[in-house]
Design an enzyme around this catalytic site. Structure first.
Site, PDB file in Angstrom:
ATOM      1  CB  CYS A 154      -4.171   3.387   0.670  1.00 28.56           C
ATOM      2  SG  CYS A 154      -5.395   3.111   1.927  1.00 28.56           S
ATOM      3  CE  LYS A 189      -8.713   6.965  -1.144  1.00 28.55           C
ATOM      4  NZ  LYS A 189      -8.851   6.745   0.242  1.00 28.55           N
TER       5      LYS A 189
END
Ligand code: UDX
Length: 434
Positions: free
Chosen positions: A260, A204
């Site tokens: 993010c 990720k």
């Protein structure tokens, strides 16, 4: 399957609704009662295409419910952890207090054989630490990072590019439980990659680091193009034809923001430092710096276009959300540009199809207009900062010209047809674009 989803923010609310839509029985848990009661009424607390439809379907079918009480997670076979990991106050690292709090609250309700599935974005090593406590209950922890994009969250959850599951040495059964949970996507050929816990966590971070780097790379080229008198959009088209490079995510302009990418690259670099490998991702500091410089540049382009000062000038800012199809203003470059122009004394009027409510709550010093034309009326300069179709496709240079005081436009997303705007008498200025 019976599932709980702990944390009903962006990730959790979409995940819970998506899992119910493919037939699972889901309870979403969140401490925020306003959030759970809105969701239980089929109302999404944020703008996300298709989410409300899925929520209503799920709630009406009885397969989807929401609760503030962790005890309601008891009895589920799979528990998804989807709480936020914001940037720590005063630092660069991720703040894990919600992850730790959620696991501590869940532990008393875990039974042997339950599977806990971490989805939150965490620093590598977090899963190994949590696995000890979870393992002591006889439950198993796996890590299953989420790659969803806001605005495409339902699509990305139901039809992901890939599913990554990290597991510990005795995690085979848990992996198979997850394969079954995701069988709708797996059966259509979605790659299902099994790794160890640390690799899944790193996947990720690495994916977001790569994406951020790609955007800052093209924005660095925009800086060079600006100095050399070249056009970064043509350059992006040309290098993008090389399939090894690809044109996607080479959109130049005021750069990336949102909940993010900015915080994730900082947390990734902070964790690398802790691991003694700070220099391996030293370039991420540069990626961050290039990104923030583009906001400065957009502001100075407006100042230059208005003959050296924006003081007392009316500036229409088109966009507040960090990107189109979202009402999210977290670390929004669009809103940052608006706030800075205001700080220089401009009379800033912001419009956005979805994000005005959030923007006004965070920055009451700015003026807002729901209607685009009202924002444009009398403007000395127009700044396009979020590439909504309403601005990119639907704005006619001639008609827009009749509304403003001066035909001056700064295209902070390099998304307008510059020739058409210039032909209508506009002083058009892109970012690294001719
Ligand atoms: C991102 C990742 O795409 C996703 O996989 C991850 O799970 C979470 O972070 P998101 O924040 O929803 O998703 O938005 P994304 O569409 O990736 O855009 C991020 C920012 O980059 C936006 O501000 C956008 O305007 C900007 N961007 C994107 C560019 O400046 N240029 C581009 O070419 C693409």
């Amino acid at each position: 399957m019976r599932m709980s989803v702990i944390g009903c923010g962006y990730l959790g609310a979409v995940h819970a609704a998506a899992m119910a839509s493919i037939g699972h029985e889901v309870v979403g848990i969140d401490l925020d009662e306003r959030k759970t009661s809105a969701l239980a009424h089929g109302v999404a607390p944020f703008f996300e295409p298709r989410l409300e439809e899925l929520l209503r379907e799920g709630v009406d079918s009885g397969r989807l419910r929401f609760s503030t009480d962790m005890a309601d997670a008891a009895g589920a076979d799979v528990h998804f952890l989807a709480v936020g990991t914001p940037q720590a106050p005063g630092g660069q690292a991720a703040d894990l207090r919600f992850v730790d709090g959620a696991i501590a609250a869940l532990l008393p309700f875990l039974r042997p054989g339950d599977v806990v599935v971490g989805k939150s974005t965490v620093p590598v090593g977090t899963a190994a630490r949590l696995a000890e406590d979870i393992g002591s209950t006889g439950a198993e922890l796996v890590w299953n990072p989420e790659f969803l994009r806001e605005g495409w969250a339902v699509h990305d959850t139901l039809t992901p590019d890939r599913i990554v599951v990290g597991a510990g040495p005795r995690g085979e059964r848990a992996v198979e439980v997850l394969r079954t949970a995701y069988s709708a996507a797996v059966s259509t050929g979605t790659p299902f990659l099994v790794t160890d816990l640390a690799t899944a966590e790193l996947v990720k971070g690495a994916a977001n680091a790569f994406l951020a780097t790609k955007i800052s790379f093209i924005n660095a080229m925009a800086e060079i193009a600006e100095a050399a008198g070249a056009d970064v959009t043509l350059l992006a088209d040309a290098i993008g034809h090389d399939p090894r490079i690809g044109r996607r995510y080479l959109g130049s302009g005021i750069g990336f923001g949102g909940g993010c990418l900015p915080k994730d690259i900082r947390a990734f670099a902070a964790r690398a430092e802790e691991l003694g490998r700070g220099e391996s991702v030293g370039f991420l500091h540069e990626v961050d710096a290039i990104n923030l410089r583009r906001r400065d540049r957009a502001v100075s382009l407006v100042v230059e276009a208005l003959d050296g000062t924006v003081f007392g000038k009316r500036v229409a800012v088109l966009g507040a959300a960090f990107k189109p199809f979202s009402d999210d203003i977290r670390d929004s470059p669009a809103l940052d540009v608006a706030v800075r122009l205001r700080g220089l004394g401009a009379e800033v009027v912001v419009t956005d199809p979805a994000a005005i409510g959030n923007a006004a709550a965070a920055h009451p010093q700015l003026a807002y207009e729901l209607d685009r034309d009202d924002a444009l009326r009398g403007a000395d300069a127009v700044v396009l900062v979020t590439e909504w179709d309403e601005y990119r496709r639907e704005m006619d240079p001639e008609r827009t010209g009749a509304l403003v005081a001066r035909r001056v436009i700064v295209d902070g997303r390099n998304c307008l047809d510059s020739a058409a705007w210039r032909a209508a008498g506009w002083a058009y200025q892109g970012m690294g674009r001719l």
